[in-house]
Motif scaffolding. Structure first.
Motif, PDB file in Angstrom:
ATOM      1  N   GLY A   1       0.816  -1.206   0.000  1.00 47.46           N
ATOM      2  CA  GLY A   1       0.000   0.000   0.000  1.00 47.46           C
ATOM      3  C   GLY A   1       0.849   1.255   0.000  1.00 47.46           C
ATOM      4  N   ILE A   2       0.248   2.356  -0.415  1.00 49.69           N
ATOM      5  CA  ILE A   2       0.928   3.652  -0.412  1.00 49.69           C
ATOM      6  C   ILE A   2       0.005   4.687   0.218  1.00 49.69           C
ATOM      7  N   LEU A   3       0.500   5.340   1.256  1.00 45.78           N
ATOM      8  CA  LEU A   3      -0.183   6.506   1.803  1.00 45.78           C
ATOM      9  C   LEU A   3       0.485   7.722   1.176  1.00 45.78           C
ATOM     10  N   PRO A   4      -0.211   8.434   0.265  1.00 51.38           N
ATOM     11  CA  PRO A   4       0.425   9.538  -0.458  1.00 51.38           C
ATOM     12  C   PRO A   4       0.958  10.612   0.486  1.00 51.38           C
ATOM     13  N   ALA A   5       2.024  11.255   0.072  1.00 54.30           N
ATOM     14  CA  ALA A   5       2.646  12.306   0.890  1.00 54.30           C
ATOM     15  C   ALA A   5       1.642  13.393   1.260  1.00 54.30           C
ATOM     16  N   SER A   6       0.682  13.662   0.373  1.00 55.12           N
ATOM     17  CA  SER A   6      -0.297  14.717   0.628  1.00 55.12           C
ATOM     18  C   SER A   6      -1.212  14.401   1.804  1.00 55.12           C
ATOM     19  N   LYS A   7      -1.331  13.120   2.164  1.00 58.13           N
ATOM     20  CA  LYS A   7      -2.210  12.710   3.252  1.00 58.13           C
ATOM     21  C   LYS A   7      -1.461  12.503   4.568  1.00 58.13           C
ATOM     22  N   ILE A   8      -0.141  12.637   4.552  1.00 56.99           N
ATOM     23  CA  ILE A   8       0.646  12.371   5.751  1.00 56.99           C
ATOM     24  C   ILE A   8       0.757  13.642   6.584  1.00 56.99           C
ATOM     25  N   THR A   9       0.141  13.613   7.729  1.00 54.81           N
ATOM     26  CA  THR A   9       0.230  14.739   8.656  1.00 54.81           C
ATOM     27  C   THR A   9       1.471  14.562   9.535  1.00 54.81           C
ATOM     28  N   GLU A  10       1.799  15.612  10.262  1.00 53.37           N
ATOM     29  CA  GLU A  10       2.939  15.537  11.177  1.00 53.37           C
ATOM     30  C   GLU A  10       2.732  14.425  12.205  1.00 53.37           C
ATOM     31  N   GLU A  11       1.497  14.284  12.662  1.00 54.25           N
ATOM     32  CA  GLU A  11       1.177  13.273  13.662  1.00 54.25           C
ATOM     33  C   GLU A  11       1.322  11.859  13.104  1.00 54.25           C
ATOM     34  N   ILE A  12       0.841  11.632  11.877  1.00 56.96           N
ATOM     35  CA  ILE A  12       0.966  10.312  11.244  1.00 56.96           C
ATOM     36  C   ILE A  12       2.430   9.983  10.989  1.00 56.96           C
ATOM     37  N   ALA A  13       3.197  10.975  10.530  1.00 54.60           N
ATOM     38  CA  ALA A  13       4.625  10.754  10.272  1.00 54.60           C
ATOM     39  C   ALA A  13       5.361  10.355  11.550  1.00 54.60           C
ATOM     40  N   GLN A  14       5.040  11.000  12.642  1.00 56.12           N
ATOM     41  CA  GLN A  14       5.692  10.690  13.907  1.00 56.12           C
ATOM     42  C   GLN A  14       5.287   9.306  14.404  1.00 56.12           C
ATOM     43  N   THR A  15       4.013   8.966  14.263  1.00 56.36           N
ATOM     44  CA  THR A  15       3.535   7.661  14.716  1.00 56.36           C
ATOM     45  C   THR A  15       4.171   6.529  13.916  1.00 56.36           C
ATOM     46  N   ARG A  16       4.264   6.707  12.613  1.00 58.96           N
ATOM     47  CA  ARG A  16       4.774   5.627  11.761  1.00 58.96           C
ATOM     48  C   ARG A  16       6.294   5.634  11.638  1.00 58.96           C
ATOM     49  N   GLY A  17       6.909   6.745  12.006  1.00 61.73           N
ATOM     50  CA  GLY A  17       8.358   6.834  11.866  1.00 61.73           C
ATOM     51  C   GLY A  17       8.793   7.027  10.436  1.00 61.73           C
ATOM     52  N   VAL A  18       8.025   7.821   9.685  1.00 63.38           N
ATOM     53  CA  VAL A  18       8.342   8.092   8.282  1.00 63.38           C
ATOM     54  C   VAL A  18       8.524   9.591   8.100  1.00 63.38           C
ATOM     55  N   PRO A  19       9.281  10.007   7.067  1.00 61.13           N
ATOM     56  CA  PRO A  19       9.512  11.439   6.849  1.00 61.13           C
ATOM     57  C   PRO A  19       8.310  12.131   6.222  1.00 61.13           C
ATOM     58  N   MET A  20       8.181  13.397   6.491  1.00 59.78           N
ATOM     59  CA  MET A  20       7.168  14.212   5.827  1.00 59.78           C
ATOM     60  C   MET A  20       7.586  14.451   4.380  1.00 59.78           C
ATOM     61  N   GLY A  21       6.602  14.681   3.535  1.00 59.41           N
ATOM     62  CA  GLY A  21       6.888  15.030   2.146  1.00 59.41           C
ATOM     63  C   GLY A  21       7.208  13.861   1.248  1.00 59.41           C
ATOM     64  N   GLN A  22       7.121  12.628   1.740  1.00 56.67           N
ATOM     65  CA  GLN A  22       7.380  11.444   0.927  1.00 56.67           C
ATOM     66  C   GLN A  22       6.225  10.464   1.063  1.00 56.67           C
ATOM     67  N   ASP A  23       5.957   9.712  -0.018  1.00 56.97           N
ATOM     68  CA  ASP A  23       4.937   8.675   0.054  1.00 56.97           C
ATOM     69  C   ASP A  23       5.340   7.629   1.095  1.00 56.97           C
ATOM     70  N   CYS A  24       4.369   7.154   1.858  1.00 63.77           N
ATOM     71  CA  CYS A  24       4.610   6.111   2.869  1.00 63.77           C
ATOM     72  C   CYS A  24       4.265   4.767   2.233  1.00 63.77           C
ATOM     73  N   VAL A  25       5.268   3.938   2.002  1.00 66.58           N
ATOM     74  CA  VAL A  25       5.100   2.701   1.247  1.00 66.58           C
ATOM     75  C   VAL A  25       5.078   1.493   2.175  1.00 66.58           C
ATOM     76  N   SER A  26       4.066   0.645   2.022  1.00 66.14           N
ATOM     77  CA  SER A  26       4.019  -0.657   2.688  1.00 66.14           C
ATOM     78  C   SER A  26       4.331  -1.709   1.633  1.00 66.14           C
ATOM     79  N   PRO A  27       5.505  -2.318   1.675  1.00 62.77           N
ATOM     80  CA  PRO A  27       5.849  -3.322   0.660  1.00 62.77           C
ATOM     81  C   PRO A  27       4.889  -4.505   0.706  1.00 62.77           C
ATOM     82  N   ALA A  28       4.845  -5.269  -0.373  1.00 61.08           N
ATOM     83  CA  ALA A  28       3.960  -6.429  -0.428  1.00 61.08           C
ATOM     84  C   ALA A  28       4.495  -7.588   0.401  1.00 61.08           C
TER      85      ALA A  28
END
Length: 531
Positions: free
Chosen positions: A252-279
């Protein structure tokens, strides 16, 4: 035909000409403005090259898209049959709403189901019913010999739904409801957010292929980050997600446009980049390596129950995992079977409709494989897939589950109206959205009480249903208690309909099922590939 096609455009043009002649009269200004706008829209429709209907039917052709937009609502509120499951029927939703509000779910004048229709199911009652059991005792202890902190779980828990797919208010209400009812709340693969922690409800931490909350800069598994969160007393179990019912085998991909500061902190991913869940997972690549990963997580978590969730696909892969359990001596504490009919999130249509094994078949396969290898008593099984009623729980347990998880049932308890807009960020009731204005519709204390009520009243209904069958605990129900109609003139017990292996049958060489025997023979502990 010409008059029909250009009727509204022609009327708008005529109104513009007539009102223009009377300008600057007050009435003429408003009529000229409205008709002028319609004329401009009509001219644009005639000139645009994209939509054929609008070129042939200027202005009026736009009504097609309007009615398409409101079609789901028109169908749901005016046309839908009470038992038309798309994907949940009005009857199922009404049951959850009633129980979550502490309203009566009784029905007058008999069943609305056709009891002579093929597929109708029921529980055989006893002529010696017993007093209903105490729902507080409807629990199962999860944790094998290697587990130092077993968890005594309710037989009905909240299935995996991540913060990010659900709103902050939805997570807060679910967890507070779990706290009130002493049942578990699965975090989903989006990791543990501050909203999961706020009320202190029991958590099952799901670890997906993205290792959110315990990942390094490269997206791989970070043992130290995992240990820090897993040893928190609020986390009761660790669940490795291999696949999910909504889209098995699909990342799955959570697009960068949908990633809030709170989601980025919770998931441990950077802001401004797509959040990718590999298959697929990067921490292991074979069944044997998977068992080693389970042992590592158990050790890092301080001996808490560790298991995995999957939607059954290619059956030799799961049997390969079981062979790896036997080869390595490392057993998961539990396995959760997710059905292909499940899923709160969005997925490609082909994945939703034609990929993965439905829950009942997957559950029975997992149960039989563990029984056939003599491991069933040492490994607990959970199951998820369109479970909303006491009968759903009873039928799932009869096929081998120790407990069940529900996702969409608890969403209905939160106020979900099945608008089918979970993937649009426009959920009208604030459940599946990150829009703060839409989220405010979900009042946490009130919805938490509904989550608690739904759980309590459903287990109370289960106790009464079992008592009618002469049983005082869900652990006593078996496939011989459930009945399914297979034609207008014939019904069969579940024990007659399905194959059930005997203890150790796969190992003894006397397996009577050619399917199980053939798949067991080609399964491998050292690879997910065929032997």
């Amino acid at each position: 035909m010409f008059l029909k096609r250009f009727s509204i455009f022609g009327c708008a043009l005529l109104a513009a000409v007539v009102s223009g002649a009377f300008l600057p009269a007050a009435w003429a200004v408003s009529v000229f403005a409205i008709s002028g706008v319609l004329v401009l829209i009509g001219l644009f429709d005639l000139a645009q090259p994209v939509h054929s209907i609008r070129r042939n039917y200027p202005i009026i052709g736009r009504m097609r898209w309007f009615f398409e937009d409101i079609r789901p609502e028109i169908r749901q509120y005016l046309i839908e049959d009470d038992h038309e499951q798309l994907p949940f029927s009005r009857s199922q939703r009404s049951l959850v709403y009633a129980r979550s509000k502490n309203e009566s779910s009784e029905r007058a004048f008999g069943t609305q189901l056709d009891v002579y229709e093929s597929g109708y199911e029921f529980i055989g009652h006893s002529n010696r019913p017993v007093p209903p059991g105490d729902p507080a005792t409807f629990r199962v202890e999860i944790g094998g010999d290697a587990c130092r902190q077993p968890y005594r779980a309710s037989i009905l828990n909240i299935s995996a739904m991540s913060f990010g797919s659900l709103s902050a208010n939805a997570i807060l209400a679910l967890n507070q409801g779990a706290k009130l009812g002493s049942f578990a709340h699965d975090t989903g693969e989006g990791s543990i957010s501050p909203h999961h922690r706020h009320h202190g409800g029991d958590l099952i931490w799901e670890i997906g292929s993205g290792y959110f909350g315990c990942r390094n800069a490269d997206g791989g598994f970070d043992p130290r980050a995992f240990e820090e969160k897993a040893t928190d007393p609020q986390v009761k179990m660790i669940e490795i997600k291999l696949s999910q019912g909504a889209k098995p085998g699909h990342g799955g991909i959570l697009p960068a446009s949908k990633i809030t500061e709170e989601i980025a902190q919770t998931r441990g991913v950077p802001m401004g980049q797509d959040c990718v869940s590999p298959a697929r997972h990067s921490a292991f690549s074979t069944p044997n390596e998977m068992m080693a990963f389970i042992a590592e997580l158990r050790q890092l978590s301080g001996g808490k129950p560790v298991g995995f969730k999957l939607c059954i696909g290619q059956p030799w892969e799961f049997m390969g995992m079981v062979k790896a359990m036997m080869d390595t001596g490392i057993l998961p504490d539990f396995v959760v079977v997710d059905g292909a009919e499940g899923g709160t999130g969005a997925s490609p249509l082909e994945f939703s409709d034609h990929l993965g094994m439905p829950m009942r078949e997957g559950l029975l396969f997992v149960h039989n494989t563990l029984v056939g290898t003599g491991l069933r008593d040492r490994i607990r099984i959970g199951a998820a897939g369109k479970i909303v009623s006491a009968f759903d729980i009873a039928a799932t347990r009869a096929l081998g589950a120790d407990w069940v998880n529900a996702a969409r049932g608890f969403m209905f308890a939160l106020g979900c109206v099945q608008s089918l807009s979970c993937n649009t960020n426009r959920c009208p009731v604030g459940v599946a959205t990150q829009d703060p204005l839409l989220q405010r519709a979900l009042v946490v204390p009130e919805k938490a009480e509904r989550v608690f009520n739904f759980h309590r009243n459903t287990l109370h209904a289960l106790a009464e249903m079992l008592a009618a069958a002469g049983l005082d605990h869900p652990s006593q129900i078996g496939p011989h208690h459930l009945v399914r109609r297979v034609s207008q003139t014939e019904v069969r017990l579940f024990s007659q309909l399905h194959t059930f292996l005997a203890e150790g049958e796969l190992l003894s060489g006397s397996c009577h099922s050619s399917f199980y025997k053939n798949v067991w023979d080609i399964a491998r502990a050292d690879s997910f590939e065929l032997l």
